[in-house]
Scaffold this active site. Structure first.
Site, PDB file in Angstrom:
ATOM      1  N   HIS B 216       0.944  -1.239   0.485  1.00  0.00           N
ATOM      2  CA  HIS B 216       0.290   0.017  -0.275  1.00  0.00           C
ATOM      3  C   HIS B 216       1.010   1.284   0.206  1.00  0.00           C
ATOM      4  CE1 HIS B 216      -4.009   1.405   0.627  1.00  0.00           C
ATOM      5  NE2 HIS B 216      -3.868   2.324   1.117  1.00  0.00           N
ATOM      6  N   GLU B 288       6.712 -33.818  -2.021  1.00  0.00           N
ATOM      7  CA  GLU B 288       5.448 -33.412  -2.352  1.00  0.00           C
ATOM      8  C   GLU B 288       6.302 -32.477  -3.928  1.00  0.00           C
ATOM      9  OE1 GLU B 288       2.164 -33.970  -1.689  1.00  0.00           O
ATOM     10  OE2 GLU B 288       1.521 -32.362  -0.928  1.00  0.00           O
TER      11      GLU B 288
END
Lengths: 291, 431
Positions: B216, B288
């Site tokens: 931001h 994985e």
């Protein structure tokens, strides 16, 4: 410099893509390549494969019969309950039939009001009976080898290849083709292609199977022609029984497959339409905006 | 890029709250009025997609935890209970398992986008660091989540990875015992992994909030890598980018749910449908897929301690990228040489992923005499060379292309930019 670098970038991208495809294709080829002269594993065209695939009820019922009369004498199926046999998307026996099937076996229950354990007939809520009291008993009766539980065997074998990515092949076809080929892949004697490749191959106490890793399998050939007599009159060839019991094992491992696929089609259709609407709104908002 | 808190509460309740806790105006300025460069392309939607996946994982995970039993003798069967007996349990579990993979895909694309367009460069270093922290936490969370079903790969993956810590000097053994809660992977390990697997996602959420805050302040980078300077360079976040992100999220959800409904086990390993057995080691222990490149680096380095250092180093080196890259130009659009090295890096990463799951002793693509191990060493070398050689040196010697003066000029042309500026000034004057 600009053009050159763009060309190089595009060449690299294309090579990368080509290599990726090459690796996946050769990977598959290696998995399939075996000793010269070895029989090819059969790729079965399963009714339940594919996005719209469903089980053949009669086949699942026959498969249960094979499991019950042959496999169950050594293999447990702890995760499947009798009530599952009447669930939608499965063999769909009637509830009365399931009650009768369950009642063929007893189970220990209790304690009763006097604190005694007692035997009672199994109910649909009970699990399939295990042939042995525990793993040690199973090993002792099977020459030291443990017959694996079959509840998930169809998902625990085979391997998922890149080909499974498409047409909803589910990754299950690998395991099911493995099981089918294993069941029909026994040989009475060590075939020539083995002795040609390895003169020192010794079978020992094991049995020979063309499709088992290392060819030596502790399980003796479980199915022969007419191992069961089908109640629906289907001719019980070795292949037919193997197909039937393999489909049954797929269902046992993936009992919600039909529900999953039928909901999946609706979900994907919904999302595709939603994406279209989203795109239309997005375009409308950005209509006069250069970006 | 401050001064865009344009929210003015209209209702009495809104005014009352605004005086006490200006949370609505905070959210308004973050997701509605925030000026975003107008030229963001579709690679910028993956941040929103990653956020969507985080929410999917948390929601499905919380419900799964209601039915799961983190006990070594019951964990495997409790997962099957979810699959078979819990209403919609199969959908929850398959969404959670495939969602983890899709979350990683989104984050990998998000990271690579940042690398291509130089989004980590000043003044966005803290934004990048926080992002890397999220990625690191995701790796830990994903690993511990994969242990929970307590299948063979769960158990042996946990054994292999926790054993890495043995190489830490002096305290390695103690770390391992602390991770295990004993002297081997066992029930206490499962208990603490479950506890941490539930905790870490909320830590991730907290870091995501910081990540968005850090975004931001300087605002988004953009494909040109030129800072947005004027009003005509930007568009408000809503409706332009909310709509674009939503469209991207729906497209991504189509891919996610294709896997969930039609190929739910594709990204898993068959051995994880075999209950954990400490006495039987699987033929190949494969992590994985999202760890495979790092696993390949571990295996490529001959010494165990160095291998582990290399594996963790491969992740940690990404944290310092903002200080390794010496180029003043952000976007690869204007860095022709960097672009080539970048795409080699991407391809090399995929190749490392391939090496992570094949046997090291097999021949590479069946070429006689060239093993996977040898090629994976070259890959490992390039991975690190990209960070420690290419990034620092290339910035010094590369001849970059001229940058446009502003985003609006590049997008609208010189005249268009002037027109747009005049239009905006007229709107301002009216207001």
């Amino acid at each position: 410099m600009n053009n050159l670098s763009q060309n190089i970038t595009s060449v690299i991208r294309k090579t990368a893509l080509a290599l990726l495809i090459a690796t996946s294709v050769t990977g598959a080829a290696f998995a399939a390549s075996k000793v010269e002269g070895a029989p090819e594993a059969e790729h079965v065209d399963w009714s339940w494969a594919g996005v719209f695939g469903t089980f053949d009820r009669a086949q699942l019922q026959r498969g249960y019969q094979v499991y019950k009369e042959v496999c169950a004498s050594c293999h447990s199926m702890d995760l499947v309950k009798f009530r599952n046999l009447s669930d939608a998307g499965g063999p769909e026996f009637s509830e009365a039939a399931v009650k009768a099937l369950a009642a063929e076996y007893e189970i220990e229950d209790g304690p009763d009001v006097e604190g005694e354990m007692f035997m009672r007939p199994r109910l649909p809520k009970d699990a399939m009976p295990a042939p042995f009291a525990n793993n040690n008993a199973a090993k002792a009766s099977n020459g030291g080898a443990l017959p694996p539980d079959l509840s998930l065997i169809a998902k625990a074998r085979g391997h998922y290849s890149f080909k499974d990515l498409f047409m909803g092949r589910d990754g299950l076809t690998g395991g099911s083709n493995y099981i089918y080929n294993l069941l029909v892949g026994y040989e009475d004697e060590v075939p020539e292609y083995i002795t040609n490749a390895d003169a020192h191959f010794e079978l020992g106490d094991s049995n020979f199977n063309n499709f088992f890793d290392g060819y030596k399998i502790a399980m003796s050939q479980p199915l022969y022609e007419d191992s069961v007599t089908y109640t629906d009159g289907t001719v019980a060839t070795l292949e037919q029984q193997s197909l039937d019991v393999t489909s049954f094992l797929i269902w046992a491992a993936e009992p919600k497959m039909e529900e999953r696929k039928s909901i999946g089609i609706k979900v994907l259709l919904y999302l595709i339409i939603l994406a279209g609407l989203m795109y239309a709104v997005k375009r409308r908002i950005w209509e006069n905006i250069k970006h | 890029m401050s001064g865009h808190a344009t929210y003015v509460p209209k209702s009495d309740a809104g005014k009352w709250l605004e005086k006490r806790l200006p949370i609505i105006s905070l959210m308004h300025s973050a997701a509605v009025s925030m000026p975003n460069p107008r030229n963001l392309n579709y690679w910028w939607v993956f941040g929103g997609i990653a956020m969507f996946m985080l929410i999917v994982q948390i929601v499905t995970g919380i419900v799964l935890a209601m039915h799961y039993t983190p006990q070594a003798d019951m964990a495997f069967n409790s997962v099957e209970h979810i699959m078979r007996d819990v209403n919609w349990g199969w959908l929850l579990r398959y969404t959670h398992a495939n969602g983890a993979s899709m979350f990683f895909i989104a984050v990998y694309i998000h990271i690579l986008r940042g690398m291509y367009y130089g989004s980590y460069k000043a003044p966005r270093e803290v934004l990048w660091l926080l992002g890397m922290l999220i990625y690191f936490l995701m790796m830990a969370t994903g690993f511990m989540g994969y242990v929970l079903p307590w299948g063979q790969m769960s158990f042996w993956g946990a054994t292999v990875i926790t054993n890495f810590f043995e190489v830490v000097p002096f305290i390695g053994d103690d770390i391992r015992i602390l991770l295990w809660g004993g002297f081997a992977v066992d029930n206490p390990t499962l208990n603490r992994f479950f506890s941490l697997h539930y905790l870490l996602p909320f830590v991730i959420v907290a870091v995501v909030v910081l990540h968005i805050w850090a975004l931001h302040v300087p605002g988004s980078n953009n494909p040109l890598g030129v800072e947005a300077k004027t009003k005509q360079d930007t568009l408000s976040f809503h409706p332009y980018f909310t709509m674009k992100d939503l469209y991207g999220i729906v497209l991504f959800a189509i891919i996610l749910f294709y896997f969930v409904f039609f190929n739910p086990n594709f990204m898993g390993h068959p051995d994880n449908y075999i209950p954990a057995n400490p006495l039987v080691t699987p033929a190949h222990i494969v992590p994985e897929w999202y760890y495979l490149p790092f696993y390949a680096i571990l295996r490529a380095i001959p010494d165990k301690a160095m291998g582990v250092a290399g594996m963790f180093g491969a992740i940690l080196i990404m944290f310092v990228v903002p200080w390794l890259d010496t180029s003043k130009v952000r976007s690869a659009k204007f860095r022709p040489a960097y672009r080539i090295f970048f795409w080699i890096f991407v391809f090399n990463g995929l190749l490392l992923g391939y090496f992570g799951q094949v046997s090291t002793t097999d021949n590479f693509l069946g070429i006689d005499g060239i093993t996977n191990l040898i090629v994976s060493r070259f890959s490992t070398f390039y991975y690190f060379a990209f960070f420690v050689v290419v990034l620092p040196l290339l910035g010094l010697i590369e001849k970059t292309k001229p940058l446009p003066n502003s985003i609006s000029e590049a997008v609208l042309g010189e005249e268009g930019a002037a027109e747009e500026a005049a239009d905006l000034a007229a709107v301002d004057a009216k207001a």
